[in-house]
Scaffold this active site. Structure first.
Site, short mmCIF file in Angstrom:
data_model
loop_
_atom_site.label_atom_id
_atom_site.label_comp_id
_atom_site.label_asym_id
_atom_site.label_seq_id
_atom_site.Cartn_x
_atom_site.Cartn_y
_atom_site.Cartn_z
N ARG A 8 0.85 -1.19 0.00
CA ARG A 8 0.00 0.00 0.00
C ARG A 8 0.89 1.24 0.00
O ARG A 8 1.71 1.41 0.90
CB ARG A 8 -0.87 -0.05 1.26
CG ARG A 8 -1.99 0.93 1.25
CD ARG A 8 -2.86 0.70 2.44
NE ARG A 8 -2.26 1.19 3.66
CZ ARG A 8 -2.92 1.49 4.76
NH1 ARG A 8 -4.23 1.33 4.79
NH2 ARG A 8 -2.31 1.92 5.84
N THR A 55 -0.78 7.62 -0.96
CA THR A 55 -2.12 7.55 -1.59
C THR A 55 -3.01 6.50 -0.94
O THR A 55 -4.23 6.49 -1.17
CB THR A 55 -1.98 7.18 -3.07
OG1 THR A 55 -1.43 5.85 -3.16
CG2 THR A 55 -1.08 8.16 -3.81
N ASP A 89 1.47 -2.07 12.07
CA ASP A 89 1.75 -2.57 10.72
C ASP A 89 2.07 -4.06 10.81
O ASP A 89 3.10 -4.46 11.35
CB ASP A 89 2.93 -1.80 10.11
CG ASP A 89 3.12 -2.16 8.65
OD1 ASP A 89 3.36 -3.36 8.36
OD2 ASP A 89 3.01 -1.27 7.80
N ASP A 110 5.42 -5.34 9.24
CA ASP A 110 6.60 -4.94 10.02
C ASP A 110 6.70 -5.73 11.32
O ASP A 110 7.80 -6.09 11.75
CB ASP A 110 6.53 -3.44 10.34
CG ASP A 110 6.88 -2.59 9.13
OD1 ASP A 110 7.55 -3.10 8.22
OD2 ASP A 110 6.47 -1.41 9.11
O1 LIG Z 1 -6.84 -2.44 3.20
P1 LIG Z 1 -5.64 -1.64 2.81
O2 LIG Z 1 -5.83 -0.17 3.09
O3 LIG Z 1 -5.22 -1.88 1.40
O4 LIG Z 1 -4.46 -2.02 3.79
C1 LIG Z 1 -4.18 -3.33 4.11
C2 LIG Z 1 -2.86 -3.76 3.53
O5 LIG Z 1 -1.78 -3.10 4.19
C3 LIG Z 1 -0.88 -4.09 4.67
O6 LIG Z 1 0.07 -4.41 3.73
P2 LIG Z 1 1.33 -3.46 3.42
O7 LIG Z 1 1.01 -2.52 2.29
O8 LIG Z 1 1.82 -2.81 4.68
O9 LIG Z 1 2.39 -4.48 2.84
P3 LIG Z 1 3.28 -5.54 3.64
O10 LIG Z 1 2.38 -6.71 3.93
O11 LIG Z 1 4.34 -5.87 2.64
O12 LIG Z 1 3.81 -4.90 4.87
C4 LIG Z 1 -1.77 -5.27 4.94
O13 LIG Z 1 -1.06 -6.48 5.08
C5 LIG Z 1 -2.71 -5.23 3.77
O14 LIG Z 1 -2.21 -5.88 2.62
O1 LIG Z 2 -3.51 -0.98 10.50
C1 LIG Z 2 -3.01 -1.38 9.43
C2 LIG Z 2 -3.49 -0.96 8.18
C3 LIG Z 2 -2.91 -1.46 7.06
N1 LIG Z 2 -1.87 -2.30 7.17
C4 LIG Z 2 -1.41 -2.73 8.36
O2 LIG Z 2 -0.47 -3.52 8.43
N2 LIG Z 2 -1.98 -2.24 9.47
MG LIG Z 3 3.14 -3.45 5.92
#
Ligand SMILES: O=P(O)(O)OC[C@H]1O[C@H](OP(=O)(O)OP(=O)(O)O)[C@H](O)[C@@H]1O
Ligand SMILES: O=c1cc[nH]c(=O)[nH]1
Ligand SMILES: [Mg+2]
Length: 217
Positions: free
Chosen positions: A112, A116, A208, A211
């Protein structure tokens, strides 16, 4: 367990079992470190899968126990595919495959964009026969819903017809977004939190997920 659905949309099932609630609270705790967070995410995913897979079909098969022959239920019907939304969804699929070791596993890479909040796709590798499988797509966090909507779109373009979304934490905004775009997709989650903060993070949430699973912050 509570299930609900708006007219014309698929179901949302909140698996609010005490074991799940307890493990989720530990995951939320800011003091929980990487090792424990990973273990909890895996355990919770298996418990969610238990409920998400409740409607798998079985058929009687003739077997011999040490005592006598009889018919016993075995999984039948469509084969399964687990599809992880990278990165964070991987921990869920890795745990669930222990319950259904014959399932094929697909990966959809999305992150994400922090400015944006829109998903950016970077990878997709799916089982070739996905159209013939029941698909369980995994991502611990359903926030704006942008990532889940995009991943499900990718699955449908690859031919998937039966899709269930499994998350650990959801918010109403994300559920609404998924059901607006994909009204045929049931959602199974451990909890529905209050909403999103200005950065698109789930409140109260757990931070997150990627992370915290991989220790990258
Ligand atoms: O519903 P949304 O607003 O799209 O947010 C949720 C997304 O954000 C996080 O991923 P992230 O982009 O942090 O990627 P990662 O799993 O690589 O940390 C999570 O694991 C989802 O995929
Ligand atoms: O709270 C949140 C939202 C999006 N992605 C995450 O990992 N945590
Ligand atoms: Mg993430």
């Amino acid at each position: 367990m509570t299930s609900s659905s708006l007219p014309g949309t698929a179901k949302v099932t909140v698996v609010d079992h005490p074991l799940i609630l307890h493990k989720l609270s530990l995951m939320r705790d800011v003091r929980t470190g990487v090792k424990e967070f990973r273990e909890l995410a895996g355990e919770l995913s298996m418990l969610l899968a238990y409920e998400a897979m409740r409607d798998l079909e079985t058929a009687p098969e003739r077997l011999s126990t040490p005592i006598q022959d009889d018919d016993f239920p075995m999984l039948s019907g469509k084969k399964l595919a687990l599809v992880a939304i990278l990165r964070a969804g991987l921990i869920m699929a890795d745990a669930m495959v222990r319950l259904v070791p014959a399932a094929k596993v697909g990966h959809i890479g999305l992150y994400r964009d922090p400015a944006t909040l829109k998903p950016v796709a970077y990878y997709s590798k799916l089982p070739q026969d996905i159209s013939e499988r029941r698909v369980f797509v995994t991502d611990p966090m359903l926030a704006t819903g942008g990532s889940a909507v995009a991943a499900i779109q990718t699955l449908k373009e690859a031919g998937a017809q039966s899709i269930k979304l499994m998350t650990i934490l959801s918010v109403p905004e994300g559920i609404a977004a998924v059901h607006a775009a994909h009204p045929d997709v049931d959602i199974v989650t451990a909890a529905i939190d209050t909403g999103l903060n200005d950065h698109g993070y789930i409140v109260p949430g757990l931070g997150d997920a990627g992370d915290r699973i991989y220790g990258t912050k």
